[in-house]
Design a protein around this motif. Structure first.
Motif, PDB file in Angstrom:
ATOM      1  N   TYR A  50       0.892  -1.097  -0.111  1.00  0.00           N
ATOM      2  CA  TYR A  50       0.008   0.007  -0.083  1.00  0.00           C
ATOM      3  C   TYR A  50       0.796   1.331  -0.015  1.00  0.00           C
ATOM      4  N   TYR A  51      -0.027   2.313  -0.367  1.00  0.00           N
ATOM      5  CA  TYR A  51       0.896   3.754  -0.204  1.00  0.00           C
ATOM      6  C   TYR A  51      -0.134   4.788   0.134  1.00  0.00           C
ATOM      7  N   TYR A  52       0.437   5.776   0.519  1.00  0.00           N
ATOM      8  CA  TYR A  52      -0.452   6.974   0.867  1.00  0.00           C
ATOM      9  C   TYR A  52      -0.369   8.104  -0.146  1.00  0.00           C
ATOM     10  N   ALA A  53      -1.380   8.021  -0.896  1.00  0.00           N
ATOM     11  CA  ALA A  53      -1.413   8.937  -2.428  1.00  0.00           C
ATOM     12  C   ALA A  53      -0.973  10.379  -2.362  1.00  0.00           C
ATOM     13  N   PRO A  54      -1.510  11.355  -1.602  1.00  0.00           N
ATOM     14  CA  PRO A  54      -1.056  12.795  -1.637  1.00  0.00           C
ATOM     15  C   PRO A  54       0.179  12.996  -1.519  1.00  0.00           C
ATOM     16  N   ASP A  55       1.078  13.297  -2.553  1.00  0.00           N
ATOM     17  CA  ASP A  55       2.598  13.605  -2.604  1.00  0.00           C
ATOM     18  C   ASP A  55       3.023  14.736  -2.872  1.00  0.00           C
ATOM     19  N   PRO A  56       2.832  15.777  -2.063  1.00  0.00           N
ATOM     20  CA  PRO A  56       3.284  17.261  -2.521  1.00  0.00           C
ATOM     21  C   PRO A  56       4.852  16.824  -2.613  1.00  0.00           C
ATOM     22  N   ALA A  88      -4.076  20.993   6.915  1.00  0.00           N
ATOM     23  CA  ALA A  88      -4.446  22.331   6.892  1.00  0.00           C
ATOM     24  C   ALA A  88      -4.450  22.962   5.581  1.00  0.00           C
ATOM     25  N   GLU A  89      -3.592  22.647   4.553  1.00  0.00           N
ATOM     26  CA  GLU A  89      -3.508  23.307   3.221  1.00  0.00           C
ATOM     27  C   GLU A  89      -4.248  22.614   2.246  1.00  0.00           C
ATOM     28  N   ASN A  90      -4.642  21.354   2.493  1.00  0.00           N
ATOM     29  CA  ASN A  90      -5.348  20.270   1.627  1.00  0.00           C
ATOM     30  C   ASN A  90      -4.321  20.315   0.348  1.00  0.00           C
ATOM     31  N   SER A  91      -2.873  19.813   0.898  1.00  0.00           N
ATOM     32  CA  SER A  91      -2.051  19.592  -0.318  1.00  0.00           C
ATOM     33  C   SER A  91      -2.218  18.758  -1.304  1.00  0.00           C
ATOM     34  N   GLY A  92      -1.482  18.933  -2.307  1.00  0.00           N
ATOM     35  CA  GLY A  92      -1.787  18.092  -3.717  1.00  0.00           C
ATOM     36  C   GLY A  92      -0.699  17.380  -4.009  1.00  0.00           C
ATOM     37  N   GLY A  93      -0.018  17.579  -5.093  1.00  0.00           N
ATOM     38  CA  GLY A  93       1.301  16.842  -5.684  1.00  0.00           C
ATOM     39  C   GLY A  93       0.993  16.456  -6.912  1.00  0.00           C
ATOM     40  N   VAL A  94       1.742  15.938  -7.538  1.00  0.00           N
ATOM     41  CA  VAL A  94       1.942  15.599  -9.032  1.00  0.00           C
ATOM     42  C   VAL A  94       0.886  14.492  -9.201  1.00  0.00           C
ATOM     43  N   HIS A  95       0.597  13.680  -8.365  1.00  0.00           N
ATOM     44  CA  HIS A  95      -0.402  12.698  -8.788  1.00  0.00           C
ATOM     45  C   HIS A  95      -2.180  13.327  -8.535  1.00  0.00           C
ATOM     46  N   CYS A  96      -2.311  14.497  -8.171  1.00  0.00           N
ATOM     47  CA  CYS A  96      -3.721  14.370  -7.663  1.00  0.00           C
ATOM     48  C   CYS A  96      -4.647  14.687  -8.924  1.00  0.00           C
ATOM     49  N   LEU A  97      -4.078  14.712 -10.137  1.00  0.00           N
ATOM     50  CA  LEU A  97      -5.508  14.836 -11.065  1.00  0.00           C
ATOM     51  C   LEU A  97      -6.270  13.480 -10.930  1.00  0.00           C
ATOM     52  N   TYR A 125      -5.723  10.940  -8.347  1.00  0.00           N
ATOM     53  CA  TYR A 125      -6.038  10.428  -7.155  1.00  0.00           C
ATOM     54  C   TYR A 125      -6.599  11.395  -6.162  1.00  0.00           C
ATOM     55  N   GLY A 126      -6.591  12.661  -6.629  1.00  0.00           N
ATOM     56  CA  GLY A 126      -7.193  13.731  -5.774  1.00  0.00           C
ATOM     57  C   GLY A 126      -6.080  14.282  -4.584  1.00  0.00           C
ATOM     58  N   PHE A 127      -6.722  15.060  -3.709  1.00  0.00           N
ATOM     59  CA  PHE A 127      -6.026  15.704  -3.081  1.00  0.00           C
ATOM     60  C   PHE A 127      -5.865  15.128  -1.405  1.00  0.00           C
ATOM     61  N   THR A 128      -5.432  15.777  -0.437  1.00  0.00           N
ATOM     62  CA  THR A 128      -5.493  15.312   0.696  1.00  0.00           C
ATOM     63  C   THR A 128      -6.882  15.101   1.389  1.00  0.00           C
ATOM     64  N   THR A 129      -7.820  16.197   0.976  1.00  0.00           N
ATOM     65  CA  THR A 129      -9.060  16.022   1.350  1.00  0.00           C
ATOM     66  C   THR A 129     -10.012  14.570   0.934  1.00  0.00           C
ATOM     67  N   GLY A 151      -9.243  10.174 -23.571  1.00  0.00           N
ATOM     68  CA  GLY A 151      -9.745   9.635 -22.408  1.00  0.00           C
ATOM     69  C   GLY A 151      -8.906   9.104 -21.522  1.00  0.00           C
ATOM     70  N   ILE A 152      -7.382   9.315 -21.476  1.00  0.00           N
ATOM     71  CA  ILE A 152      -6.742   8.970 -20.811  1.00  0.00           C
ATOM     72  C   ILE A 152      -6.557   9.676 -19.371  1.00  0.00           C
ATOM     73  N   VAL A 153      -6.518   9.250 -18.075  1.00  0.00           N
ATOM     74  CA  VAL A 153      -6.475   9.854 -17.000  1.00  0.00           C
ATOM     75  C   VAL A 153      -4.923   9.388 -16.506  1.00  0.00           C
ATOM     76  N   PRO A 154      -3.792  10.346 -16.750  1.00  0.00           N
ATOM     77  CA  PRO A 154      -2.711   9.779 -16.510  1.00  0.00           C
ATOM     78  C   PRO A 154      -2.653  10.085 -14.879  1.00  0.00           C
ATOM     79  N   ALA A 155      -1.525   9.193 -14.153  1.00  0.00           N
ATOM     80  CA  ALA A 155      -1.518   9.284 -12.712  1.00  0.00           C
ATOM     81  C   ALA A 155      -0.809  10.771 -12.641  1.00  0.00           C
ATOM     82  N   ALA A 156       0.099  11.198 -13.565  1.00  0.00           N
ATOM     83  CA  ALA A 156       0.665  12.310 -13.370  1.00  0.00           C
ATOM     84  C   ALA A 156       1.157  13.166 -14.719  1.00  0.00           C
ATOM     85  N   ILE A 157       1.150  14.118 -15.043  1.00  0.00           N
ATOM     86  CA  ILE A 157       1.366  14.870 -16.270  1.00  0.00           C
ATOM     87  C   ILE A 157       1.952  16.131 -16.010  1.00  0.00           C
ATOM     88  N   GLU A 158       3.251  16.259 -16.032  1.00  0.00           N
ATOM     89  CA  GLU A 158       3.990  17.576 -15.413  1.00  0.00           C
ATOM     90  C   GLU A 158       4.828  18.243 -16.788  1.00  0.00           C
TER      91      GLU A 158
END
Lengths: 484, 435
Positions: A127-133, A146-155, A157-161, A244-251
Motif C-alpha cells: 500500500y501507499y499514501y497517495a497525496p505526494d506534495p 491544513a493546506e489540503n496539499s496536492g502533489g503531482v498525482h492529484c489529477l 488520485y485527488g488531494f489530501t481532502t 480519455g486517458i487519465v494519467p497518474a501524473a502529467i507535468e
C-alpha cells in the motif's frame, strides 16, 4: 496575562522542555517556507499529547491570546507565520503512527507524522499514501491537512481532502470533537471534515488524523518527452486527455526550469524548450494500451525525443528532476518569487504566452513548472534582492500573473493556500458576500477569532460583541481588524 | 401539527416568481404528513434570492425540493410553509470537455446531465438509483450509488458551488478548476446538509471519461463469512473495479464486481476477478436483479455505515436481530466501502387492522422493526459506525430518531446552523440533533 505568568502556566502543562521563551530561540520559528514575512512569536510551545494541546488552547481561549499551529513549517503561504503577541503551537513532537489497519485500508497518525513515513509504513503490505506534495519528505500530515496539499498525482488520485477520513480536532475553545467517519463512511450530519481540511489552521488543531491508504497499482509506466516549446507540449497534453486517458501524473517544465534543474541535480534532461513527464498507472492491460497511445500522441505533436523509464531507478530520476524544480532555482537566480495559480487546462497555452509577455514587459525572467493535467501553474519570478527595487518588481509581476489567471477562469491557489501571501487578492476572486459567507463558517468554529487570525480573509469582521465590560479583542489589539 | 400561512398570500409569492410559478400546495406536496401552504418555482438565482429574503422576513419555514426523491429523508419538519422547487433552474451553465469540468444548475436531473455529457464521452461519476433525482438534491442528500467505490461520493466530485442563504445572500465558493484551495471549502460543507444551510443553486463538478466497455463478475455466496472474505479479496487486489456490491435476499445471495474501462483491461480484470472469487462460491455472469426497497408504506429502510472489513459482522448482526423477531430483511450494499441498506418489511395487514385501535398504537411488526433498528444502532455506533433511518412512516419516526447520536459533533453543528440560518427557516427540525 503577564508574560512571566504565561510562561509558568505553559511550563506547568508541558514541563520546561516544552516551552521556548528566549528571543534568540524564538527566532527560528519566525517564518515558515514563505520567508518574506517574519514575526517573532511571544512564546513557542511543543505539546506531546492531544490533552496538552487542549490545555494550551484552553489557556489561550480564557486569556484571549491568539495562537498559530505549525507542523514542519514548510508551507509556502505563511499559514504557520506567527501572530504578533501570540503563541506558536508546534506539533512536531506529536509524531507517532498510532494504528495501521490494512483490512480497512486506514492509518491513524498524530499530526506531526511526516507525509512520507505513512507510505513507508505500509509499503510492505503493498500500500501507499497517495497525496505526494513535493515537500513530502519533510512536510507533516497535519500541515498537509491544513493546506489540503496536492502533489503531482492529484489529477487522478485527488488531494489530501480525498484521503483524510476522520480527525480528532481541538476547537479554539479547547473542546474536542471527532469529525468524519474515520473507518466508517458517511457519518451523519454536516460535512465538517470537508470544511476543516484546507482551512489553513483557522478552525482548530487536528490532534489525530485517520488516513485512507491505497493499493499500489499493478503497473507503472513513465515517459519523458522533449518539445520545441510549451505550446507544442500543451498540444500533446490536450491529445492525451482528449483520448480519455487519465494519467497518474502529467507535468511540464520550460527551458529555464530545465536549465536550473540540470545544474542542481543533473538528471540529464534534454535541454529543450519544454519537457513533459507523463506517468500512467493501474491494471497492466490498461496501462500498456494507454501508454502506446500516449507515445503516439507525443510523436504526433513533434516530440524531438522520448525517453521511457526502463526501471524504478530511471523513473525516480525523472521525478527527482521535477521535484527539485523550486530548490534548483537557487542555481540560476539569487531569489525567486513562487506562485501557485490555477487556470482551466484549456487556457494554459494562452496564459503561458501572457506570462511570458508580462515578464518581458518588466524585464524579469519567469520560469514555469506546472501540473499540466490540472492547470496548476507554478510561475517562478526570478530576481536579485541585492538590486534595489527588484523584489518589488518581482511582486508586481507575480501580482499581474495572478490576475491574468483569474481573468481566465482560474484560482488564486491550487495547493499552497492563501495564508497571508494571497490575502490581498481574495477580493479579486470572491465578492463581499462570498467573503462574509466564509466568515460565517469561521465564526461557528472560532467565535473569539483567536485561531490563526489574520490569515485567509482580508479585513476580518468580528463575530459579534461579547456581553460584559469592554475588552479589546487581541486581533483588534494587533491591528489586524476593525470592529464593525 | 398544522402549518401557518402567517400573513402571506399566494399573490405575494407570485409577485416574485410570476403567476404561473407559485401555487397552493396539495397533499402530494406533504413532507412526512406535514403539508405546506405554497409551492414556488424560481427561475433564476435572483428570484430564489428574493424569495428567500421574503420568506426570511415573514418567518416562513422553507423546504427546498429538487426531484422530491428524498423527501422522506430526515425527521418530520417542525414547521413547513413553503416549498422552494428548483425545477425551473435546470440547465447546464457551462461544459468544457477539454477541462473535464461542468457547471450545472441545481434543478437539472442527473439523467439529463449524464445524457448531455455522454455526447462528449464524459460522465459525472455518481450513480444514485433514484430516477428523477436532481443535482442539487443529490448534493444536499449526499446520494450515492455503486460507482462510489471508484469515483468517490459527491463531495469528491464537487469543485464549486453557488448557494442562496436563508436571508437571500447569494454566495459562491470554489470555482471551475479541479485544483483549488482558495477560501473555505463550502462546497463540501453543503454536501449532505439537507437544505438546512441554504438553497443550492449551481454546482461545478470534475468529470471522468465514460468507460468504453463493462463486465460484471458475480459469485453466489454460501455464507456471510464468504461474503466478507470475498469482498476483502477484491479490496486488497490490484483490480480497479467500478463497483463491489452485495445482494442478500432470501433466494439471491451475491457479491458482484463491476469492471469498466477499455476492452482489453476489462477482459483481463474480469478474469482476475473470477479467479479471486471462485474460492467463495459458484461464479455467475451478468447482473443481479434489483433488491431495492419495495416502497411499501410500512417498510422501514435503514442504512448501516461501518468499517468495510466488518461486512460479515454487519450481515450476521442484521440477520440475527431480524430472525429473533420474525422479520425477513432484504439487504443490499456497497460492500467495498462499508455501506449496507436493509429493508425491514412491515407486518401482517390484518393483524395491524385489528390491533390498531388508538392513534398511537404500535403494531407488533412495527415494534419488531423498532427493536431491530435500535439493536443495530447500538452495536454499530459502538464500532464507530452509524445507523440512519432512510424511510419510515411518521409513526415509526416518532419512536426512533432518524439520524442517531451525534456525540461531540452536536454543539459545533448547531453553531454552524445558527450562523448560516439564524432564524432557522430552512427545513427546521429535519436534520441531525433536531436542527
Amino acid at each position: 496575562m503577564e508574560r512571566g505568568r504565561l510562561i509558568r502556566t505553559m511550563q506547568a502543562i508541558l514541563g520546561p522542555e516544552g516551552v521556548i521563551s528566549e528571543r534568540e530561540e524564538l527566532r527560528s520559528y519566525e517564518c515558515d517556507g514563505l520567508m518574506n514575512y517574519r514575526v517573532i512569536p511571544e512564546l513557542v510551545v511543543l505539546p506531546e499529547t492531544a490533552e496538552q494541546v487542549q490545555k494550551i488552547v484552553r489557556v489561550c481561549y480564557d486569556e484571549g491570546i491568539p495562537f498559530v499551529a505549525r507542523g514542519s513549517g514548510t508551507g509556502l503561504s505563511g499559514g504557520a507565520l506567527p501572530v504578533e503577541a501570540g503563541i506558536l503551537i508546534v506539533l512536531s513532537r506529536m509524531r507517532r503512527i498510532l494504528e495501521v489497519d490494512i483490512p480497512n485500508q486506514r492509518v491513524v497518525v498524530e499530526p506531526g507524522v511526516i507525509n512520507m513515513w505513512v507510505s513507508n509504513e505500509v509499503a510492505d503490505d503493498g500500500y501507499y499514501y497517495a497525496p505526494d506534495p513535493a515537500s513530502q519528505i519533510v512536510s507533516s500530515i497535519g500541515g498537509n491537512l491544513a493546506e489540503n496539499s496536492g502533489g503531482v498525482h492529484c489529477l487522478k488520485y485527488g488531494f489530501t481532502t480525498n484521503h483524510v477520513m476522520g480527525a480528532e480536532v481541538v476547537l479554539p475553545d479547547g473542546s474536542m470533537v471527532n469529525i468524519g467517519g474515520g473507518k466508517a463512511p458517511d457519518a451523519p450530519g454536516y460535512e465538517l471534515l470537508g470544511a476543516f481540511v484546507g482551512s489553513e489552521g483557522t478552525l482548530g488543531i487536528a490532534t489525530k488524523i485517520t488516513l485512507r491508504i491505497v493499493r499500489k497499482p499493478e503497473s507503472v509506466r513513465t515517459l519523458l518527452a522533449a518539445f520545441k516549446d510549451t505550446e507544442e507540449a500543451g498540444g500533446a497534453v490536450s491529445g492525451i486527455i482528449g483520448a480519455g486517458i487519465v494519467p497518474a501524473a502529467i507535468e511540464m517544465m520550460d527551458a529555464l526550469c530545465i536549465e536550473a534543474v540540470e545544474t542542481a541535480v543533473h538528471p540529464g534532461f534534454p535541454q529543450v524548450g519544454a519537457i513533459l513527464i507523463v506517468e500512467l498507472d493501474g491494471p497492466a492491460a490498461e496501462v500498456e494500451n494507454q501508454f502506446e497511445q500516449t507515445l503516439k500522441t507525443c510523436e504526433e505533436n513533434n516530440a524531438s525525443e522520448i525517453r521511457v523509464a526502463e526501471d524504478d531507478t530511471e523513473r525516480a530520476l525523472f521525478w527527482k528532476g521535477r521535484k527539485a524544480a523550486f530548490a534548483a532555482m537557487g542555481r540560476i537566480s539569487n531569489d525567486y518569487y513562487v506562485q501557485d495559480s490555477v487556470v482551466p487546462r484549456t487556457e494554459l497555452g494562452t496564459v503561458l504566452k501572457k506570462i511570458s509577455e508580462i515578464g518581458e514587459q518588466h524585464g524579469m525572467r519567469v520560469a514555469n513548472v506546472f501540473h499540466a493535467g490540472d492547470g496548476n501553474l507554478h510561475p517562478l519570478v526570478l530576481y536579485d534582492n541585492n538590486i534595489p527595487g527588484e523584489a518589488e518588481k518581482a511582486e508586481e509581476v507575480a501580482g499581474e500573473i495572478v490576475l491574468t489567471c483569474l481573468e481566465h477562469g482560474g484560482s488564486l491557489t491550487g495547493e499552497h493556500g492563501i495564508g497571508v501571501d494571497k490575502m490581498k487578492y481574495m477580493p479579486k476572486m470572491f465578492s463581499e458576500e462570498d467573503l462574509n459567507t466564509f466568515q460565517l463558517l469561521r465564526c461557528a468554529f472560532d467565535p473569539h477569532q483567536i485561531c490563526n487570525p489574520g490569515k485567509i480573509l482580508p479585513t476580518p469582521r468580528l463575530c459579534g460583541e461579547r456581553p460584559g465590560p469592554f475588552r479589546m479583542h487581541p486581533v483588534q489589539k494587533a491591528g489586524l481588524a476593525e470592529n464593525f | 401539527m398544522e402549518t401557518r400561512t402567517k400573513n402571506v398570500s399566494l399573490e405575494d409569492l407570485q409577485e416574485i416568481v410570476g403567476a404561473e410559478h407559485a401555487r397552493e400546495a396539495t397533499p402530494d406536496d406533504a413532507v412526512d404528513g406535514i403539508e405546506p401552504a405554497f409551492i414556488a418555482e424560481p427561475g433564476s438565482v435572483e428570484e430564489a434570492s428574493e424569495l428567500l429574503r421574503f420568506a426570511s422576513g415573514e418567518g416562513l419555514a422553507v423546504a427546498p425540493r429538487g426531484g422530491g426523491t428524498k423527501v422522506s429523508l430526515g425527521n418530520p419538519p417542525r414547521e413547513l410553509d413553503l416549498i422552494l422547487s428548483t425545477a425551473r433552474m435546470n440547465e447546464v451553465v457551462e461544459h468544457v470537455p477539454g477541462d473535464q469540468v461542468v457547471r450545472v444548475q441545481a434543478g437539472m436531473r442527473l439523467q439529463d446531465l449524464q445524457e448531455r455529457l455522454a455526447g462528449s464521452d464524459q460522465m459525472l461519476g455518481i450513480d444514485p438509483p433514484e430516477e428523477g433525482a436532481t443535482i442539487g438534491g443529490i448534493v444536499a442528500a449526499n446520494s450515492t450509488g455503486p460507482r462510489r467505490y471508484r469515483y468517490g461520493t459527491i463531495r469528491d466530485l464537487i469543485i464549486g458551488i453557488r448557494v442562496v442563504l436563508a436571508d437571500g445572500t447569494v454566495a459562491k465558493a470554489g470555482g471551475k478548476v479541479v485544483k483549488n484551495v482558495a477560501g473555505y471549502d463550502l462546497s463540501k460543507l453543503f454536501t449532505g446538509s439537507l437544505g438546512t444551510l441554504g438553497v443550492i443553486a449551481e454546482c461545478n463538478f470534475r468529470l471522468h471519461p465514460r468507460p468504453e466497455a463493462a463486465r460484471t463478475v458475480a459469485v453466489e455466496l454460501e455464507s456471510t463469512l464468504a461474503a466478507g472474505q470475498a469482498a476483502q479479496a477484491i479490496l486488497h487486489s490490484q483490480l480497479v473495479p467500478s463497483a463491489v456490491e452485495l445482494h442478500w435476499g432470501e433466494e439471491t445471495r451475491l457479491l458482484t464486481v463491476l469492471i469498466e474501462g477499455i476492452p482489453p483491461a476489462v477482459e483481463a480484470q474480469a478474469e482476475t476477478a473470477s479467479y479471486l472469487l471462485r474460492g467463495f462460491g459458484e461464479l455467475m455472469d451478468g447482473e443481479a436483479g434489483s433488491l431495492a426497497p419495495s416502497g411499501a408504506g410500512d417498510e422501514v429502510a435503514i442504512k448501516i455505515s461501518a468499517p468495510p472489513a466488518e461486512l460479515t459482522g454487519i450481515l450476521d448482526s442484521t440477520l440475527g436481530a431480524c430472525s429473533r423477531r420474525g422479520l425477513t430483511p432484504r439487504i443490499t450494499g456497497h460492500a467495498g466501502v462499508g455501506v449496507t441498506y436493509v429493508a425491514l418489511p412491515g407486518g401482517d395487514e390484518e393483524v395491524a387492522a385489528t390491533e390498531d385501535e388508538g392513534t398511537n398504537a404500535t403494531t407488533p411488526s412495527e415494534e419488531a422493526q423498532v427493536q431491530v433498528v435500535e439493536e443495530l444502532r447500538e452495536i454499530w455506533s459502538r464500532r464507530g459506525g452509524s445507523v440512519v433511518v432512510r424511510e419510515a412512516s411518521p409513526s415509526f419516526k416518532k419512536r426512533v430518531e432518524v439520524w442517531g447520536p451525534l456525540g461531540s459533533r452536536l454543539e459545533l453543528s448547531r453553531r454552524v446552523k445558527e450562523k448560516f440560518d439564524p432564524r432557522g427557516i430552512l427545513n427546521p427540525g429535519r436534520f441531525v440533533g433536531g436542527i
